[in-house]
Design an enzyme around this catalytic site. Structure first.
Site, PDB file in Angstrom:
ATOM      1  N   GLY A   1      -1.752  -6.756 -15.896  1.00  0.00           N
ATOM      2  CA  GLY A   1      -0.409  -7.583 -16.412  1.00  0.00           C
ATOM      3  C   GLY A   1      -1.123  -8.720 -16.887  1.00  0.00           C
ATOM      4  O   GLY A   1      -2.138  -9.226 -16.491  1.00  0.00           O
TER       5      GLY A   1
ATOM      6  N   TYR B   1     -29.727  24.910  25.370  1.00  0.00           N
ATOM      7  CA  TYR B   1     -28.426  25.381  25.260  1.00  0.00           C
ATOM      8  C   TYR B   1     -28.348  26.772  25.745  1.00  0.00           C
ATOM      9  O   TYR B   1     -29.086  27.583  25.442  1.00  0.00           O
ATOM     10  CB  TYR B   1     -28.001  25.482  23.770  1.00  0.00           C
ATOM     11  CG  TYR B   1     -26.550  25.739  23.555  1.00  0.00           C
ATOM     12  CD1 TYR B   1     -25.377  24.968  24.120  1.00  0.00           C
ATOM     13  CD2 TYR B   1     -26.099  26.373  22.400  1.00  0.00           C
ATOM     14  CE1 TYR B   1     -24.151  25.381  24.003  1.00  0.00           C
ATOM     15  CE2 TYR B   1     -24.640  26.873  22.334  1.00  0.00           C
ATOM     16  CZ  TYR B   1     -23.827  26.205  23.071  1.00  0.00           C
ATOM     17  OH  TYR B   1     -22.437  26.640  22.976  1.00  0.00           O
TER      18      TYR B   1
ATOM     19  N   LYS C   1     -32.699  14.987  18.977  1.00  0.00           N
ATOM     20  CA  LYS C   1     -31.220  14.859  19.174  1.00  0.00           C
ATOM     21  C   LYS C   1     -30.904  14.310  20.635  1.00  0.00           C
ATOM     22  O   LYS C   1     -31.599  14.872  21.666  1.00  0.00           O
ATOM     23  CB  LYS C   1     -30.387  16.063  19.143  1.00  0.00           C
ATOM     24  CG  LYS C   1     -28.962  15.774  18.946  1.00  0.00           C
ATOM     25  CD  LYS C   1     -28.195  16.911  19.869  1.00  0.00           C
ATOM     26  CE  LYS C   1     -28.530  17.018  21.064  1.00  0.00           C
ATOM     27  NZ  LYS C   1     -27.642  17.944  21.893  1.00  0.00           N
TER      28      LYS C   1
ATOM     29  N   ALA D   1       0.799  -1.241  -0.066  1.00  0.00           N
ATOM     30  CA  ALA D   1      -0.154  -0.074  -0.158  1.00  0.00           C
ATOM     31  C   ALA D   1       0.854   1.249   0.074  1.00  0.00           C
ATOM     32  O   ALA D   1       0.335   2.154   0.494  1.00  0.00           O
ATOM     33  CB  ALA D   1      -0.876  -0.019   1.089  1.00  0.00           C
TER      34      ALA D   1
ATOM     35  N   ASN E   1      -7.640   2.028  -9.740  1.00  0.00           N
ATOM     36  CA  ASN E   1      -6.500   2.905  -9.792  1.00  0.00           C
ATOM     37  C   ASN E   1      -6.955   4.354 -10.045  1.00  0.00           C
ATOM     38  O   ASN E   1      -6.086   5.162 -10.228  1.00  0.00           O
ATOM     39  CB  ASN E   1      -5.761   2.433 -11.113  1.00  0.00           C
ATOM     40  CG  ASN E   1      -5.069   1.023 -10.806  1.00  0.00           C
ATOM     41  OD1 ASN E   1      -4.421   0.867  -9.791  1.00  0.00           O
ATOM     42  ND2 ASN E   1      -5.502  -0.051 -11.734  1.00  0.00           N
TER      43      ASN E   1
ATOM     44  N   ARG F   1      -2.939   7.973 -10.363  1.00  0.00           N
ATOM     45  CA  ARG F   1      -4.176   8.089 -11.259  1.00  0.00           C
ATOM     46  C   ARG F   1      -5.451   8.659 -10.554  1.00  0.00           C
ATOM     47  O   ARG F   1      -6.664   8.780 -11.326  1.00  0.00           O
ATOM     48  CB  ARG F   1      -4.489   6.763 -12.044  1.00  0.00           C
ATOM     49  CG  ARG F   1      -3.255   6.528 -12.965  1.00  0.00           C
ATOM     50  CD  ARG F   1      -3.160   5.004 -13.298  1.00  0.00           C
ATOM     51  NE  ARG F   1      -2.267   4.127 -12.465  1.00  0.00           N
ATOM     52  CZ  ARG F   1      -2.199   2.743 -12.410  1.00  0.00           C
ATOM     53  NH1 ARG F   1      -2.660   2.044 -13.551  1.00  0.00           N
ATOM     54  NH2 ARG F   1      -1.611   2.219 -11.528  1.00  0.00           N
TER      55      ARG F   1
HETATM   56  C1  UD1 Z   1      -0.325  -4.418 -10.844  1.00  0.00           C
HETATM   57  C2  UD1 Z   1       0.536  -5.220 -11.356  1.00  0.00           C
HETATM   58  C3  UD1 Z   1      -0.454  -5.874 -12.568  1.00  0.00           C
HETATM   59  C4  UD1 Z   1      -1.801  -6.323 -12.075  1.00  0.00           C
HETATM   60  C5  UD1 Z   1      -2.320  -5.242 -11.361  1.00  0.00           C
HETATM   61  C6  UD1 Z   1      -3.607  -5.770 -10.677  1.00  0.00           C
HETATM   62  C7  UD1 Z   1       2.845  -5.066 -10.910  1.00  0.00           C
HETATM   63  C8  UD1 Z   1       3.989  -4.720 -11.714  1.00  0.00           C
HETATM   64  N1  UD1 Z   1       1.644  -4.906 -11.639  1.00  0.00           N
HETATM   65  O1  UD1 Z   1      -0.369  -3.149 -11.716  1.00  0.00           O
HETATM   66  O2  UD1 Z   1       0.565  -7.211 -13.144  1.00  0.00           O
HETATM   67  O3  UD1 Z   1      -2.517  -6.723 -13.283  1.00  0.00           O
HETATM   68  O4  UD1 Z   1      -1.617  -4.789 -10.290  1.00  0.00           O
HETATM   69  O5  UD1 Z   1      -4.505  -4.806 -10.080  1.00  0.00           O
HETATM   70  O6  UD1 Z   1       2.761  -5.285  -9.817  1.00  0.00           O
HETATM   71  N2  UD1 Z   1       3.106  -0.459  -4.960  1.00  0.00           N
HETATM   72  C9  UD1 Z   1       4.020   0.163  -3.564  1.00  0.00           C
HETATM   73  N3  UD1 Z   1       5.076   0.566  -3.941  1.00  0.00           N
HETATM   74  C10 UD1 Z   1       5.491   0.648  -5.299  1.00  0.00           C
HETATM   75  C11 UD1 Z   1       4.554   0.438  -6.334  1.00  0.00           C
HETATM   76  C12 UD1 Z   1       3.277  -0.052  -5.944  1.00  0.00           C
HETATM   77  O7  UD1 Z   1       3.674  -0.157  -2.506  1.00  0.00           O
HETATM   78  O8  UD1 Z   1       6.792   1.357  -5.292  1.00  0.00           O
HETATM   79  C13 UD1 Z   1       1.922  -0.924  -4.308  1.00  0.00           C
HETATM   80  C14 UD1 Z   1       0.579  -0.208  -4.766  1.00  0.00           C
HETATM   81  O9  UD1 Z   1       0.306   0.739  -3.571  1.00  0.00           O
HETATM   82  C15 UD1 Z   1      -0.303  -1.163  -5.041  1.00  0.00           C
HETATM   83  C16 UD1 Z   1       0.245  -2.262  -5.709  1.00  0.00           C
HETATM   84  O10 UD1 Z   1       1.593  -2.128  -5.093  1.00  0.00           O
HETATM   85  O11 UD1 Z   1      -1.370  -1.590  -3.822  1.00  0.00           O
HETATM   86  C17 UD1 Z   1       0.298  -2.321  -7.014  1.00  0.00           C
HETATM   87  O12 UD1 Z   1       0.661  -1.267  -7.480  1.00  0.00           O
HETATM   88  P1  UD1 Z   1      -0.021  -0.368  -8.810  1.00  0.00           P
HETATM   89  O13 UD1 Z   1       0.708   0.772  -9.202  1.00  0.00           O
HETATM   90  O14 UD1 Z   1      -1.455  -0.351  -8.573  1.00  0.00           O
HETATM   91  O15 UD1 Z   1       0.211  -1.575  -9.947  1.00  0.00           O
HETATM   92  P2  UD1 Z   1      -0.900  -1.748 -11.320  1.00  0.00           P
HETATM   93  O16 UD1 Z   1      -0.220  -0.970 -12.405  1.00  0.00           O
HETATM   94  O17 UD1 Z   1      -2.265  -1.828 -10.947  1.00  0.00           O
HETATM   95 CA    CA Z   2      -3.277  -1.328  -9.235  1.00  0.00          CA
END
Ligand code: UD1
Ligand code: CA
Length: 451
Positions: free
Chosen positions: A141, A386, A350, A10, A227, A16
């Protein structure tokens, strides 16, 4: 079979979302995204829950009520593999499997996570990926297979045109065995985004000669990643539709399913009818055979069987059986309306306990009050609670009749079976059984009329 720990990713900034709030703090049906994932994971009682925080870490941390979660920080956002690696210091010597899950997949069910964990153990894989077959795979992915067997995961930006056509996607949820850490240490940022991708663990583990596996979810909605705001809004609709279907099959009538909002956690009894325009927010339980008419908003409240709510705003209240609220009433925090109570037409309550069969049906404010049984509160009655500094209480005994346009200057206590004359401003306690008149006597004076 399970014996696992969970790592929740997280730390991402969620660019986005175009928001000053960290992505995982955005609310879905009244509950932050991260809390959805924590709840699903917690339901399986893992040995450890490790939360990887980065962007907006303090805010996220403050929102957590669980005390069994270990927090680690990712100070630079270098990708999902780098994020997961931050949990290594906690789980280095852990022998069980490790569930890695993104914090932005709120609709995932505990039962699906359990199947994933069980699969990994059963077949002795080093990774099992949770996948889904979707109509529009854009942004996810892709699951690349060779001879029907999982080969690798390719991100949208790195996919060839042929790979872009693959409809089986990575959910961002994986179960690893303890080889996770070695695999992550081998990940390189050689991709379009120059990030360390956790998805590369598949081909790396394969290279080690380890077993890699996947299972597909039954219902795609479970793995919808959030996202941006469109995906968030879509998830709201999914939840709402699911809830409505469940209620309809349980015997609740919803006249226009496109024109209500009902929170995922609402409890509604059979034969209750929900009219168009009703908004039932979190923490609501409604009994059987009620009528809920629009435009009403209800949150954190309990409503007993056979009650009618119409065009009203209800928050933090407990309403008994066969009660009537509205049209146009505001039932606020701490209101307790017992059986057969009726609060209507522009009345507000209330922190008021109103006992059974009592009524305040027109233009009243009843705050910080205790009203007995069978009390009639006349139109325009106000509890003046009040004094500019403190709130004070008004007590009205059972069987009393309050005429119209009465002011109770609190603190004040009215006994049982008291008759309060219309227009009175009551400043002192009134013993039971009295008639109280507290208003200026009517006088007649000569009127001089100019010709
Ligand atoms: C990711 C997957 C993708 C999948 C999708 C599903 C990767 C490279 N790709 O893409 O294959 O289909 O989720 O929803 O993982 N995060 C961190 N630190 C970072 C980067 C990310 O904690 O440096 C966490 C984000 O908070 C998030 C998760 O990793 O909870 C995934 O990152 P996000 O940028 O949402 O990846 P997607 O592009 O959605
Ligand atoms: Ca994601």
């Amino acid at each position: 079979m399970k014996n696992f720990s969970a790592v929740i990713l997280a730390a991402g900034s969620g660019t986005r979302m175009k928001s000053s709030l960290p992505k995982v703090m955005h609310s879905l049906s009244g509950k932050p995204l991260i809390k959805w994932v924590i709840d699903s994971v917690s339901a399986l009682k893992p040995d450890n829950i490790i939360l990887v925080l980065g962007h907006g870490a303090e805010l996220v941390k403050k929102s957590l009520s669980e005390n069994n979660i270990k927090i680690v920080y990712q100070t630079e956002r270098l990708g999902s593999a780098h994020a997961a690696m931050q949990a290594e210091k906690v789980l280095k010597n852990y022998e069980g499997d490790i569930l890695v899950i993104s914090a932005d997949v709120p609709l995932i069910k505990p039962s699906t996570l359990l199947s994933l964990i069980n699969n990994n153990k059963k077949i002795g894989a080093s990774i099992t990926v949770l996948t889904a077959e979707v109509e529009n795979p854009f942004g996810y992915g892709r699951i690349v297979k060779k001879g029907g067997i999982l080969e690798k995961i390719v991100e949208e930006k790195d996919a060839t045109p042929a790979e872009k056509h693959i409809k089986e996607i990575n959910s961002g949820i994986y179960c690893f065995d303890k080889n996770l850490w070695t695999a992550l240490s081998k990940v390189k940022p050689d991709n379009a985004k120059k990030e360390y991708y956790i998805t590369d663990a598949v081909s790396i583990l394969k290279g080690f000669g380890k077993k890699v596996s996947l299972i597909a979810v039954k219902d795609n909605y479970e793995v919808k990643g959030i996202n941006n705001r469109a995906e968030l809004s879509h998830a709201e609709n999914i939840l709402k539709d699911r809830k409505i279907k469940e209620l309809l099959s349980d015997g609740v009538s919803i006249i226009d399913t496109n024109n209500v909002y009902i929170s995922y956690d609402a409890k509604i009894g059979g034969d209750t009818v929900v009219y168009p325009g009703v908004f039932i927010d979190t923490g609501v339980s409604i009994g059987k055979s009620c009528i809920i008419k629009g435009t009403s908003y209800i949150t954190n409240s309990k409503i007993g069987d056979a009650s009618t709510i119409s065009y009203s705003y209800i928050e933090g209240a407990v309403i008994g059986k066969n009660a009537k609220v509205g049209p146009f009433s505001h039932i606020r925090q701490g209101s307790v309306l017992k059986e057969n109570v009726s609060i209507g037409n522009f009345s507000e309550t209330k922190k008021a306990i109103i006992a059974k069969n009592s009524k305040a049906n027109h233009l009243s404010y009843i705050g910080d009050a205790r009203v007995g049984e069978n009390v009639n509160i006349g139109a325009g009655t106000i509890t003046c609670n009040y004094d500019g500094k403190k709130k004070h209480e008004t007590i009205i005994g059972s069987g009393s009749f309050v005429g119209s346009n009465v002011n109770f200057i609190a603190p004040v206590k009215i006994g049982r079976s008291v008759l309060v004359a219309a227009g009175s401003t009551v400043t002192h306690n009134v013993p039971s059984g009295k008639l109280v008149i507290a208003r200026a006597k009517q006088e007649l004076k000569h009127r001089k009329i100019d010709e």
